[in-house]
Design an enzyme around this catalytic site. Structure first.
Site, PDB file in Angstrom:
ATOM      1  N   GLY A 281      51.312  58.180  21.634  1.00  0.00           N
ATOM      2  CA  GLY A 281      50.676  57.591  20.362  1.00  0.00           C
ATOM      3  C   GLY A 281      51.791  57.152  19.297  1.00  0.00           C
ATOM      4  O   GLY A 281      53.002  57.296  19.413  1.00  0.00           O
ATOM      5  N   HIS A 454      32.338  28.837  41.259  1.00  0.00           N
ATOM      6  CA  HIS A 454      32.408  29.495  42.390  1.00  0.00           C
ATOM      7  C   HIS A 454      33.416  28.721  43.329  1.00  0.00           C
ATOM      8  O   HIS A 454      33.504  27.548  43.390  1.00  0.00           O
ATOM      9  CB  HIS A 454      31.089  29.220  43.544  1.00  0.00           C
ATOM     10  CG  HIS A 454      31.086  29.742  44.665  1.00  0.00           C
ATOM     11  ND1 HIS A 454      31.453  31.458  45.041  1.00  0.00           N
ATOM     12  CD2 HIS A 454      31.521  29.371  45.885  1.00  0.00           C
ATOM     13  CE1 HIS A 454      31.705  31.720  46.060  1.00  0.00           C
ATOM     14  NE2 HIS A 454      31.759  30.423  47.023  1.00  0.00           N
TER      15      HIS A 454
END
Ligand code: FAD
Ligand code: NAI
Length: 475
Positions: A281, A454
């Site tokens: 962190g 597609h």
């Protein structure tokens, strides 16, 4: 007489430089002060993100992925590549060049937008008539005044108590991005975003990587189903992730680092590694700001206290990005920077915290927006879920990467999309559609009814939306 500006921004990372540009677009006289130095001591605006964060990490992820493909995936395409070698120095030099292009780009943008750039440290000297006096300490020292101040001083890596970063053996994100040779054994502490991204880079290049995580769950903030799928993929790649460990003594010796830890079973383990990356962190950075001079309020973590509009306790002083509450993400910092500039101009700048996307750039990539299934359960929200695997997506098959899935979570009654979670190829790009949909309060049905090209990976998004209503077409 000191130079006077309408708006002075302290910090030139994504929060600061974007705030400066937006404020200039809105007609203000703007200065941005940033102290980051490149190797030659010159200015390197862009902050953590550009210099030792988002950009260089993605450059190394790309290089290491090419290497991984050449070694493990070219053959299935009929391409033979023998003796594939990685020139680490060249990879790092390329990364440095990518960083420089971004630094130069920001300097160009400052010029284009007439933002005055100061290279040095900005600190409060005190209140001035109608605003504040800011000292700029660079090659020379000068004082400037501003009616409005935006603080965007970012964050620094958190060190383990008693184990300071030396950037030789014990590395923060900074050292992790400029390791000169592939370490044989690499240990990381913290299997969060940096642990996974940096662990992936060096594993792909041949390091034996062990990541030690204190929590018993893997990627607790991620939807559980997605995290489980990702973990399966990382296990298969040989990324060793140990959960529920307790890290003990760390010895930084001449030959490397020894990490003593207790594993989840309570066994005492000694891990020897050539390098250790500590990714546990980050802490907000207000060092050097001289906040006391003006009484700027900080919280117990050292973050600047702000309200929902990024206003601090001082009139005309705002703070954005990693130095305030909220996720430490570049795009969150940028959105706050824009919103604050617009608020200064009397407009209604807005940041929607519910639609900030997250992306982890591993392979497979992980991306999400909105609430996870576990959060919806905890919040007592009735929801419907739909998933679609990339295994059933034609483009993913053609790419040769069918790991993962897209998952939709929609309100059980209204069908409004509450969260979209993805693990798989290029989901860093696919997540944008979900963000747009959520911003427009779309239903899963809306996405299911939109024509998607597609073959494309985005068809998995449409199919997952269809799956909410149990009517996938290709699975
Ligand atoms: P910073 O980028 O930290 O910038 C602050 C700037 O202010 C710095 O240049 C600093 O030198 C300067 N400064 C500080 N104090 C002063 C002062 N007193 N005077 C003058 N200048 C000062 N986020 C993402 O969204 N996507 C990613 O892929 C991503 N990858 C990351 C990878 C790594 C390894 C790390 C460490 C972080 C990553 N992040 C990522 C997080 C991202 O870098 C931060 O959220 C982002 O940089 C925060 O922006 P900021 O403007 O608040 O602060
Ligand atoms: P993180 O918060 O993502 O992960 C830290 C991990 O360390 C957690 O899993 C935590 O449980 C663990 N941990 C903490 N203390 C520990 C200890 N003593 N022993 C063992 N494990 C411990 O933080 P990280 O990875 O350092 O990254 C900092 C931030 O930078 C991220 O939260 C993110 O905001 C940003 N970032 C974003 C990226 C992206 O958007 N792709 C990439 C990299 C960083």
């Amino acid at each position: 007489m000191s130079k006077q500006f309408d708006v002075v921004v302290i910090g030139g990372g994504p929060g600061g430089y974007i705030a400066a540009i937006r404020a200039a677009q809105l007609g203000f006289q703007v200065a941005c002060i940033d102290e980051w130095k490149n190797a030659a001591g010159g200015p390197a605006p862009g902050g953590t993100c550009t210099n030792v964060g988002c950009i260089p990490s993605k450059a190394l992820l790309q290089s290491s992925e090419h290497f991984d493909h050449a070694n493990h995936h070219f053959a299935e395409h009929g391409i033979s590549a023998k003796d594939v070698k990685m020139d680490v120095a060249k990879m790092i030099a390329r990364k440095d060049n990518v960083v420089k292009q971004n630094n130069d780009g920001i300097l160009y943008l400052f010029k284009k937008n007439k933002v005055t750039f100061f290279h040095g440290r900005g600190s409060f000297a005190g209140k001035a008539e109608g605003g504040y006096t800011i000292n700029v300490a660079g090659k020379t020292e000068e004082a400037i005044t501003a009616k409005q101040v935006i603080i965007a001083t970012g964050s620094n890596a958190r060190a383990l108590p008693g184990t300071p970063f030396d950037e030789v053996n014990v590395l923060s994100n900074d050292g992790a991005l400029r390791v000169g040779a592939v370490p044989k054994k690499l240990a990381l502490i913290g299997s969060g975003v940096i642990g996974l991204e940096m662990g992936s880079v060096w594993r792909r290049l041949g390091a034996d990587v062990t990541i030690l995580e204190g929590l018993p769950t893997f990627l607790g903030a991620v939807d559980e189903q997605i995290a489980k799928e990702a973990k399966k993929a990382f296990d298969k790649q040989g990324l060793k992730i140990e959960l529920g460990v307790k890290v003990g003594d760390i010895v930084n010796g001449k030959k490397g680092v020894t990490v003593n830890y207790t594993n989840a079973k309570g066994e005492a383990i000694v891990l020897d590694a050539d390098k250790l990356i500590v990714s546990i962190g980050r802490v907000p950075n207000t060092v050097g700001l001289n906040a006391e001079a003006v009484g700027l309020q900080l919280d117990e973590r050292g973050a600047i206290v702000v309200d929902g509009d990024c206003k601090t306790n001082l009139p005309g002083v705002w703070a954005v990005g990693d130095v305030v509450r909220g996720p430490m993400l570049a795009h969150k910092a940028e959105e706050e920077g824009v919103a604050v500039a617009e608020r200064i101009a009397g407009q209604h700048g807005h940041v929607n915290f519910n639609t900030i996307p997250w992306v982890i750039y591993t392979s497979p990539e992980i991306a999400w927006v909105g609430r996870t299934e576990q959060q919806l359960k905890a919040d007592g929200v009735a929801y419907k879920a739909g998933t679609f695997p990339f295994l059933a997506n034609g483009r993913a098959r053609a790419l040769g990467d069918t790991t993962g899935m897209v998952k939709f979570l929609a309100d059980a009654t209204t069908d409004e999309i509450l969260g979209v979670h993805m693990v798989g190829p290029q989901v860093s790009e696919l997540i944008s559609e979900a963000v747009v949909a959520m911003e427009f309060k779309a239903s899963a049905e809306d996405i299911a009814r939109i024509c998607h090209a597609h073959p494309s990976l985005s068809e998995a998004t449409k199919e997952a939306a269809l799956a909410v209503d149990k009517r996938t077409l290709n699975f």
